[in-house]
Scaffold this motif. Structure first.
Motif, PDB file in Angstrom:
ATOM      1  N   LEU A  35       0.833  -1.192   0.000  1.00 36.03           N
ATOM      2  CA  LEU A  35       0.000   0.000   0.000  1.00 36.03           C
ATOM      3  C   LEU A  35       0.872   1.247   0.000  1.00 36.03           C
ATOM      4  O   LEU A  35       1.930   1.283   0.638  1.00 36.03           O
ATOM      5  N   THR A  36       0.410   2.273  -0.699  1.00 38.97           N
ATOM      6  CA  THR A  36       1.038   3.590  -0.674  1.00 38.97           C
ATOM      7  C   THR A  36       0.134   4.542   0.088  1.00 38.97           C
ATOM      8  O   THR A  36      -1.067   4.638  -0.209  1.00 38.97           O
ATOM      9  N   ALA A  37       0.686   5.236   1.066  1.00 43.91           N
ATOM     10  CA  ALA A  37      -0.101   6.155   1.885  1.00 43.91           C
ATOM     11  C   ALA A  37      -0.292   7.484   1.166  1.00 43.91           C
ATOM     12  O   ALA A  37       0.629   7.992   0.519  1.00 43.91           O
ATOM     13  N   LYS A  38      -1.482   8.044   1.288  1.00 42.83           N
ATOM     14  CA  LYS A  38      -1.735   9.384   0.764  1.00 42.83           C
ATOM     15  C   LYS A  38      -0.961  10.418   1.568  1.00 42.83           C
ATOM     16  O   LYS A  38      -0.480  11.411   1.011  1.00 42.83           O
ATOM     17  N   GLY A  39      -0.839  10.162   2.864  1.00 40.40           N
ATOM     18  CA  GLY A  39      -0.152  11.106   3.736  1.00 40.40           C
ATOM     19  C   GLY A  39       0.934  10.424   4.544  1.00 40.40           C
ATOM     20  O   GLY A  39       1.932   9.957   3.992  1.00 40.40           O
ATOM     21  N   ASP A  40       0.713  10.334   5.844  1.00 34.68           N
ATOM     22  CA  ASP A  40       1.724   9.808   6.774  1.00 34.68           C
ATOM     23  C   ASP A  40       1.808   8.285   6.674  1.00 34.68           C
ATOM     24  O   ASP A  40       0.895   7.574   7.087  1.00 34.68           O
ATOM     25  N   ARG A  41       2.916   7.797   6.134  1.00 36.68           N
ATOM     26  CA  ARG A  41       3.071   6.340   5.992  1.00 36.68           C
ATOM     27  C   ARG A  41       3.196   5.663   7.351  1.00 36.68           C
ATOM     28  O   ARG A  41       2.782   4.519   7.522  1.00 36.68           O
ATOM     29  N   GLY A  42       3.774   6.368   8.320  1.00 33.16           N
ATOM     30  CA  GLY A  42       3.883   5.808   9.666  1.00 33.16           C
ATOM     31  C   GLY A  42       2.512   5.594  10.291  1.00 33.16           C
ATOM     32  O   GLY A  42       2.265   4.577  10.944  1.00 33.16           O
ATOM     33  N   ALA A  43       1.613   6.546  10.079  1.00 32.83           N
ATOM     34  CA  ALA A  43       0.253   6.415  10.610  1.00 32.83           C
ATOM     35  C   ALA A  43      -0.471   5.254   9.938  1.00 32.83           C
ATOM     36  O   ALA A  43      -1.216   4.516  10.589  1.00 32.83           O
ATOM     37  N   LEU A  44      -0.240   5.073   8.627  1.00 34.56           N
ATOM     38  CA  LEU A  44      -0.852   3.943   7.923  1.00 34.56           C
ATOM     39  C   LEU A  44      -0.337   2.627   8.483  1.00 34.56           C
ATOM     40  O   LEU A  44      -1.111   1.685   8.700  1.00 34.56           O
ATOM     41  N   HIS A  45       0.951   2.557   8.750  1.00 35.07           N
ATOM     42  CA  HIS A  45       1.537   1.350   9.314  1.00 35.07           C
ATOM     43  C   HIS A  45       0.957   1.049  10.693  1.00 35.07           C
ATOM     44  O   HIS A  45       0.607  -0.088  11.006  1.00 35.07           O
ATOM     45  N   ARG A  46       0.812   2.090  11.499  1.00 36.01           N
ATOM     46  CA  ARG A  46       0.252   1.885  12.841  1.00 36.01           C
ATOM     47  C   ARG A  46      -1.215   1.455  12.762  1.00 36.01           C
ATOM     48  O   ARG A  46      -1.679   0.676  13.591  1.00 36.01           O
ATOM     49  N   SER A  47      -1.919   1.932  11.762  1.00 40.53           N
ATOM     50  CA  SER A  47      -3.338   1.609  11.621  1.00 40.53           C
ATOM     51  C   SER A  47      -3.569   0.171  11.149  1.00 40.53           C
ATOM     52  O   SER A  47      -4.443  -0.527  11.669  1.00 40.53           O
ATOM     53  N   LEU A  48      -2.751  -0.271  10.188  1.00 37.51           N
ATOM     54  CA  LEU A  48      -2.992  -1.568   9.557  1.00 37.51           C
ATOM     55  C   LEU A  48      -2.023  -2.654   9.989  1.00 37.51           C
ATOM     56  O   LEU A  48      -2.258  -3.835   9.725  1.00 37.51           O
ATOM     57  N   GLY A  49      -0.932  -2.270  10.640  1.00 42.17           N
ATOM     58  CA  GLY A  49       0.074  -3.273  10.990  1.00 42.17           C
ATOM     59  C   GLY A  49       0.904  -3.628   9.779  1.00 42.17           C
ATOM     60  O   GLY A  49       1.176  -2.795   8.926  1.00 42.17           O
ATOM     61  N   GLY A  50       1.307  -4.880   9.691  1.00 41.94           N
ATOM     62  CA  GLY A  50       2.143  -5.293   8.574  1.00 41.94           C
ATOM     63  C   GLY A  50       3.576  -4.825   8.749  1.00 41.94           C
ATOM     64  O   GLY A  50       4.073  -4.671   9.871  1.00 41.94           O
ATOM     65  N   THR A  51       4.230  -4.546   7.646  1.00 41.85           N
ATOM     66  CA  THR A  51       5.636  -4.136   7.644  1.00 41.85           C
ATOM     67  C   THR A  51       5.781  -2.819   6.918  1.00 41.85           C
ATOM     68  O   THR A  51       5.250  -2.638   5.821  1.00 41.85           O
ATOM     69  N   LEU A  52       6.514  -1.895   7.515  1.00 43.46           N
ATOM     70  CA  LEU A  52       6.865  -0.647   6.844  1.00 43.46           C
ATOM     71  C   LEU A  52       8.181  -0.880   6.113  1.00 43.46           C
ATOM     72  O   LEU A  52       9.231  -1.047   6.730  1.00 43.46           O
ATOM     73  N   LEU A  53       8.121  -0.949   4.795  1.00 43.51           N
ATOM     74  CA  LEU A  53       9.305  -1.254   3.996  1.00 43.51           C
ATOM     75  C   LEU A  53      10.267  -0.066   3.962  1.00 43.51           C
ATOM     76  O   LEU A  53       9.847   1.086   4.160  1.00 43.51           O
ATOM     77  N   PRO A  54      11.545  -0.310   3.694  1.00 43.81           N
ATOM     78  CA  PRO A  54      12.530   0.778   3.693  1.00 43.81           C
ATOM     79  C   PRO A  54      12.214   1.896   2.714  1.00 43.81           C
ATOM     80  O   PRO A  54      12.608   3.038   2.926  1.00 43.81           O
ATOM     81  N   THR A  55      11.494   1.583   1.630  1.00 42.21           N
ATOM     82  CA  THR A  55      11.157   2.599   0.639  1.00 42.21           C
ATOM     83  C   THR A  55       9.870   3.353   0.966  1.00 42.21           C
ATOM     84  O   THR A  55       9.486   4.266   0.242  1.00 42.21           O
ATOM     85  N   GLY A  56       9.179   2.942   2.039  1.00 43.96           N
ATOM     86  CA  GLY A  56       8.005   3.677   2.490  1.00 43.96           C
ATOM     87  C   GLY A  56       6.679   2.998   2.270  1.00 43.96           C
ATOM     88  O   GLY A  56       5.651   3.450   2.792  1.00 43.96           O
ATOM     89  N   SER A  57       6.624   1.923   1.501  1.00 42.36           N
ATOM     90  CA  SER A  57       5.373   1.192   1.307  1.00 42.36           C
ATOM     91  C   SER A  57       5.044   0.391   2.561  1.00 42.36           C
ATOM     92  O   SER A  57       5.940  -0.024   3.304  1.00 42.36           O
ATOM     93  N   VAL A  58       3.748   0.169   2.777  1.00 37.19           N
ATOM     94  CA  VAL A  58       3.296  -0.686   3.874  1.00 37.19           C
ATOM     95  C   VAL A  58       2.880  -2.023   3.278  1.00 37.19           C
ATOM     96  O   VAL A  58       2.037  -2.077   2.376  1.00 37.19           O
ATOM     97  N   ARG A  59       3.472  -3.097   3.770  1.00 35.45           N
ATOM     98  CA  ARG A  59       3.247  -4.437   3.210  1.00 35.45           C
ATOM     99  C   ARG A  59       2.417  -5.279   4.168  1.00 35.45           C
ATOM    100  O   ARG A  59       2.757  -5.417   5.350  1.00 35.45           O
ATOM    101  N   LEU A  60       1.332  -5.871   3.639  1.00 38.74           N
ATOM    102  CA  LEU A  60       0.464  -6.756   4.405  1.00 38.74           C
ATOM    103  C   LEU A  60       0.558  -8.156   3.821  1.00 38.74           C
ATOM    104  O   LEU A  60       0.425  -8.347   2.612  1.00 38.74           O
ATOM    105  N   GLU A  61       0.770  -9.143   4.671  1.00 41.76           N
ATOM    106  CA  GLU A  61       0.921 -10.516   4.194  1.00 41.76           C
ATOM    107  C   GLU A  61      -0.423 -11.171   3.890  1.00 41.76           C
ATOM    108  O   GLU A  61      -0.563 -11.910   2.930  1.00 41.76           O
ATOM    109  N   SER A  62      -1.419 -10.922   4.703  1.00 39.82           N
ATOM    110  CA  SER A  62      -2.746 -11.513   4.483  1.00 39.82           C
ATOM    111  C   SER A  62      -3.791 -10.443   4.758  1.00 39.82           C
ATOM    112  O   SER A  62      -4.231 -10.266   5.892  1.00 39.82           O
ATOM    113  N   ALA A  63      -4.183  -9.745   3.709  1.00 38.26           N
ATOM    114  CA  ALA A  63      -5.025  -8.565   3.881  1.00 38.26           C
ATOM    115  C   ALA A  63      -6.507  -8.881   3.868  1.00 38.26           C
ATOM    116  O   ALA A  63      -7.309  -8.134   4.410  1.00 38.26           O
TER     117      ALA A  63
END
Length: 422
Positions: free
Chosen positions: A172-200
């Protein structure tokens, strides 16, 4: 066996028949309404079953050939393939076998093969996942594997095939704060800024979807805009823009973006994505070659073989044969030259393709630099967080491969270069 389970499997078999018999793509079939009559959960199940069967096709055929004196008609063979993948992935033998027999029995042309299907699948179920797991990782077809081995070596291609077989998590690509997206959905915050979910699960039910807080976009596909680095107020042209992930990235950075695509259907989807996320862009349905003006920055995500997306689109190696590649490569060069003519002096253009073939990436940029002496490849633009310097190529582009980040779930194959006009 519930009617729902049989219906999803029947639809999956139809998809397999079309891909393997007619050379059609899953995206084309699903976009054309092939699954529209199913309930949402059955649509998702049919698509998943078809994709998993295509990923494991070589293994399924190897399992089945032990029990078949000759291959049955394609539809029956695809019923057997799908059921074999299910059985060897831990599916309950009773339900899987009964559903396969019922699907074959409903068709007058195949009903006589119910006994064959039942007998073969009982043997497959007895062999179980143990026999499946000792088979080699499915290989790419020769028409694609040969050029990739020549470009990267056999060991690297084997690693790519392992990534293809494993499939892809959801990025997933966040519209705004990628950290907030990561905290909301969990998963992994990748080094390039995408949030990765294994089983969405179902994407549209995830928090933030309806509010437009994010969009689905592979981590590799999110890098071209980061490399372009559009600035607030800049006029940016996004060519071949649909379905709009990159357009939304550009708009979210405050640039004035014009998105161009030659498909009304794909542009309609782009507009829907813009509406959901509350982002703005001028949308133009038209030919890239007919666009004019002078632009501060341009993104050309050129039409290509899409060979870098096989981990998410396992139908590609089966629906294509490489016959269209020469025309695509010629088109890319023509588009790139035209796009460069629209770039202001001092402007920058990012050229990218979701291809693993150097002819659609490294070679295109080498040739463009030779044709246009006023151009330079901006290597510094590639130095963004999460990018390994070893991925930067000799001519100054960025080569991404499915086997990169293997421990994190891989990434799409991509080539990206930032060209600057003196």
């Amino acid at each position: 066996m519930s009617q729902s389970g049989v219906q999803a499997r029947r639809s999956a078999v139809y998809l397999l028949d079309q891909v393997l018999g007619e050379g059609r793509l899953l995206s084309e079939l699903i976009g054309g309404g092939a699954l529209d009559k199913l309930q949402p959960e059955d649509r998702a199940r049919a698509q998943r079953l078809a994709s998993e069967t295509l990923r494991g096709l070589e293994r399924a055929d190897r399992m089945l050939q032990k029990h078949l004196a000759k291959y049955p008609p394609l539809t029956v063979r695809n019923v057997l393939r799908l059921a074999t993948v299910e059985l060897c992935s831990g599916g309950a033998a009773h339900g899987v076998v009964n559903a396969a027999v019922e699907i074959v029995g409903r068709n007058k042309r195949t009903a006589s093969m119910k006994g064959l299907v039942n007998a073969v699948l009982r043997k497959v179920a007895a062999a179980g996942p143990e026999a499946w797991d000792i088979l080699r990782v499915p290989r790419l077809p020769k028409w694609l594997r040969g050029p990739l081995v020549e470009a990267y070596g056999a060991e690297a291609v084997a690693a790519m095939e392992a990534a293809h077989f494993a499939g892809a998590p959801l990025d997933l690509t966040a519209k705004g704060d990628r950290g907030a997206l990561h905290r909301s959905l969990g998963g992994t915050l990748l080094p390039t800024g995408s949030v990765r979910l294994e089983s969405a699960g179902q994407v549209s039910t995830l928090p933030g979807f309806k509010k437009g807080s994010w969009w689905v976009q592979d981590a590799a596909a999110a890098l071209p805009v980061q490399i372009l680095a559009p600035q607030p107020g800049e006029r940016v042209l996004d060519l071949c823009a649909a379905p709009g992930g990159k357009t939304m990235q550009i708009a979210a950075r405050g640039a004035e973006v014009t998105a161009v695509d030659d498909s009304e259907t794909r542009m309609a989807r782009l507009k829907q994505n813009l509406k959901r996320t509350g982002l703005g862009a001028e949308c133009v349905v038209g030919d890239v070659m007919e666009q004019g003006g002078q632009w501060d920055a341009i993104l050309l995500d050129a039409p290509c073989s899409a060979t870098g997306t096989i981990r998410r689109h396992p139908d590609l190696p089966h629906a294509k044969d490489g016959g269209e590649f020469a025309a695509l490569i010629e088109m890319q060069a023509v588009m790139l030259d035209h796009a460069l003519s629209l770039l202001k002096p001092g402007g920058r253009l990012v050229f990218c393709t979701c291809s693993l073939l150097p002819d659609e990436g490294e070679c295109q940029v080498e040739d463009a630099l030779a044709r246009h002496k006023e151009l330079r490849a901006n290597r510094e633009a590639l130095n963004i967080p999460g990018v390994d310097p070893a991925w930067i190529t000799e001519e100054g582009g960025l080569r991404l491969r499915p086997d990169y980040w293997a421990d994190r779930g891989g990434m799409d194959g991509f080539y990206i270069a930032c060209l600057e006009k003196a």
